[in-house]
Design an enzyme around this catalytic site. Structure first.
Site, PDB file in Angstrom:
ATOM      1  N   GLU A 280      28.736  -3.707  33.806  1.00  0.00           N
ATOM      2  CA  GLU A 280      29.943  -3.483  34.601  1.00  0.00           C
ATOM      3  C   GLU A 280      29.602  -3.259  36.078  1.00  0.00           C
ATOM      4  O   GLU A 280      30.337  -3.699  36.966  1.00  0.00           O
ATOM      5  CB  GLU A 280      30.726  -2.283  34.056  1.00  0.00           C
ATOM      6  N   TRP A 283      29.170  -6.643  37.462  1.00  0.00           N
ATOM      7  CA  TRP A 283      30.450  -7.314  37.711  1.00  0.00           C
ATOM      8  C   TRP A 283      30.987  -6.896  39.087  1.00  0.00           C
ATOM      9  O   TRP A 283      31.482  -7.727  39.859  1.00  0.00           O
ATOM     10  CB  TRP A 283      31.478  -6.940  36.643  1.00  0.00           C
ATOM     11  N   TRP A 312      54.739 -20.603  40.127  1.00  0.00           N
ATOM     12  CA  TRP A 312      55.101 -19.259  39.703  1.00  0.00           C
ATOM     13  C   TRP A 312      56.606 -19.049  39.759  1.00  0.00           C
ATOM     14  O   TRP A 312      57.297 -19.621  40.607  1.00  0.00           O
ATOM     15  CB  TRP A 312      54.407 -18.223  40.599  1.00  0.00           C
ATOM     16  N   ASN A 347      40.714   0.142  32.277  1.00  0.00           N
ATOM     17  CA  ASN A 347      40.379  -1.232  32.612  1.00  0.00           C
ATOM     18  C   ASN A 347      40.932  -2.244  31.616  1.00  0.00           C
ATOM     19  O   ASN A 347      41.398  -3.327  31.998  1.00  0.00           O
ATOM     20  CB  ASN A 347      38.860  -1.401  32.719  1.00  0.00           C
ATOM     21  N   TRP A 365      50.242 -13.828  40.621  1.00  0.00           N
ATOM     22  CA  TRP A 365      49.247 -12.760  40.502  1.00  0.00           C
ATOM     23  C   TRP A 365      49.175 -11.902  41.757  1.00  0.00           C
ATOM     24  O   TRP A 365      48.813 -10.720  41.693  1.00  0.00           O
ATOM     25  CB  TRP A 365      47.871 -13.342  40.187  1.00  0.00           C
ATOM     26  N   TRP A 388      42.349  -9.688  38.926  1.00  0.00           N
ATOM     27  CA  TRP A 388      43.634 -10.377  38.848  1.00  0.00           C
ATOM     28  C   TRP A 388      43.460 -11.878  38.719  1.00  0.00           C
ATOM     29  O   TRP A 388      44.150 -12.527  37.918  1.00  0.00           O
ATOM     30  CB  TRP A 388      44.495 -10.025  40.066  1.00  0.00           C
TER      31      TRP A 388
END
Length: 475
Positions: A280, A283, A312, A347, A365, A388
């Protein structure tokens, strides 16, 4: 006598393992400066709870600096573009010839820092910059073709190889100095438009000592089970250190070395919980490298240019229901109420909430990205944008567009007894078992003060699949 050094701190409010502060102090007596810029914070949608936390950490740092006889100057500027002149004037005032700061990586932050460096250079003063937020300087981990990785697993493989070769150490806490070269400024207790409630402040104690205490708790009591428990919002199974990392009250190197200590020095083998947490941390590293190497993501653009064509939907009612925890899906509504009340969301639930907004509601988004930044105490441009765009299937290493989390099955899997839902949706506290995951279906004859589901999951899933498929197989 050594020349007086000026150290500009931003999201690095700590005395230990701080590259700019340590190097500045090694070169002579130091004065620390921080800039307040509420206008820019608002433009960047920084959450009130985040900036209140930053201010409280600044107050804690001021106290710690006082004990070392190091002055803190606090300047308020109208806009980030005013930073170069404000810092140069302070350097003139205190007689400093050198400025030190740790690099930041948003596109506006880079432009600001470059302007500061250029201003000091034109004035004949030194400006020294450091890689501190990250383990590796952005652009230093590249493919064989010399480009930034677009796939996380490939980036991680090279990062592990480099860490095995040379693991960055933690710098020691800076030393006290004999005589303060100037007086300190008071730190405001709060700023208009950037206030947190007393209950929120109690959840997030400020300062290096508080960050170290949480890190120790995580290492001693939680990390061993992190791999198995991290997706469960109903248990305290995550580090909850993200706010301290975002504010720089804790460094990524301190976190890495804590994990290595728990794992007998191993990066990618050994204790599953430690390995999963290091993953993590990487990331986080990956998304900051993406921010620098592909600056379009800082400009509200899809990482994958073809995904800017997604049609969208404009759905103000759906967006408002999502924003305020009134979708009729308990796990989503509980997650949003957790965010609004605490400034933090688990998360797993961030991913689930993002997929529901972008797939089931087919809402842009960027609406969700901004909403999260407006409320998260750990709001970080790189991580928030990366998460996102991953969920919306527009980003690097994104979830395939056909992978759409079902909030009902996710709820039953990760909050099996409904304890998390019950905590945040007290109106459903009387429901048990599977009822709490689908309350309207559960009890048709007794009124429950809870909204019906705003969409049909099956139908909206199919709509999303058809929409993304229409963009071509590359989506």
């Amino acid at each position: 006598m050594s020349a007086l050094q000026l150290c500009w701190l931003r999201n690095d409010l700590r005395l230990s393992d701080n590259h700019a502060l340590w190097h500045a102090r090694e070169q002579g007596p130091v004065v620390v400066v921080c800039l307040l810029c509420p206008t820019t914070w608002q433009e960047h949608a920084d959450a009130p709870i985040k900036m209140d936390f930053w201010l409280r950490n600044l107050a804690s740092l001021s106290h710690d600096l006082q004990a070392l006889n190091i002055p803190l100057r606090v300047l308020e500027v109208p806009d980030w573009q005013d930073a170069p002149e404000a810092l140069l004037q302070l350097a003139d005032e205190i007689g400093s010839n050198g400025l030190h700061f740790n690099d930041e990586y948003g596109i506006h932050e880079q432009q600001r820092d470059d302007a500061v460096a250029a201003t000091f250079e034109r004035a004949g003063r030194s400006c020294q910059r450091y890689t501190d937020q990250l383990l590796f300087e952005p652009g230093s981990l590249l493919t064989q073709a010399g480009s930034m990785f677009k796939v996380y697993s490939q980036f991680r493989r090279l990062a592990y190889r480099e860490l095995h070769r040379s693991c960055p150490p933690c710098l020691p806490r800076i030393a006290a100095q004999d005589q303060a070269p100037c007086a300190s400024d008071p730190v405001p207790t709060e700023l208009a438009d950037f206030r947190a409630s007393d209950s929120q402040r109690a959840l997030w104690p400020a300062g290096e000592a508080a960050a170290a205490e949480r890190l120790s708790l995580f290492c001693e009591q939680i990390m061993a089970d992190y791999d198995a428990q991290r997706d469960r919002p109903d248990v305290d199974g995550t580090s909850r250190l993200s706010a301290y990392l975002t504010g720089g009250v804790l460094s990524v190197r301190q976190c890495l070395h804590a994990a290595l200590t728990c794992n007998q020095g191993e990066f990618d083998s050994g204790q599953a919980g430690a390995v999963s947490w290091i993953n993590e941390l990487l990331w986080r590293e990956f998304y900051k490298h993406i921010l620098v190497c592909y600056p379009r993501v800082s400009r509200h653009r899809a990482f994958r240019p073809e995904m800017d064509a997604v049609p969208w939907r404009n759905d103000p009612a759906g967006l408002q229901a999502w924003q305020h925890g009134k979708t009729g899906f308990p796990i989503l509504d509980a997650a949003m109420r957790q965010l609004l009340a605490t400034g933090w969301m688990h998360n797993r639930l961030r991913m689930l909430s993002a997929m529901f907004l972008t797939k089931n509601l087919l809402i842009d988004w960027r609406e969700g990205e901004r909403w999260f930044m407006q409320h998260l105490i750990d709001g970080d441009l790189a991580a928030n944008n990366g998460g996102w765009q991953w969920s919306a299937s527009t980003g690097t290493d994104a979830a395939p567009y056909f992978r759409i989390f079902n909030p009902l099955t996710q709820s039953e899997r990760f909050d099996p007894q409904g304890d998390f839902i019950r905590q945040w949706l007290p109106e459903l506290a009387g429901l048990t078992g599977k009822q709490i995951h689908q309350p309207i279906k559960a009890d048709l004859f007794n009124a429950i003060d809870y909204p019906a589901a705003i969409v049909d999951l099956k139908q909206t899933r199919q709509r999303a699949l058809e929409t993304f498929k229409s963009l071509g197989d590359s989506a």
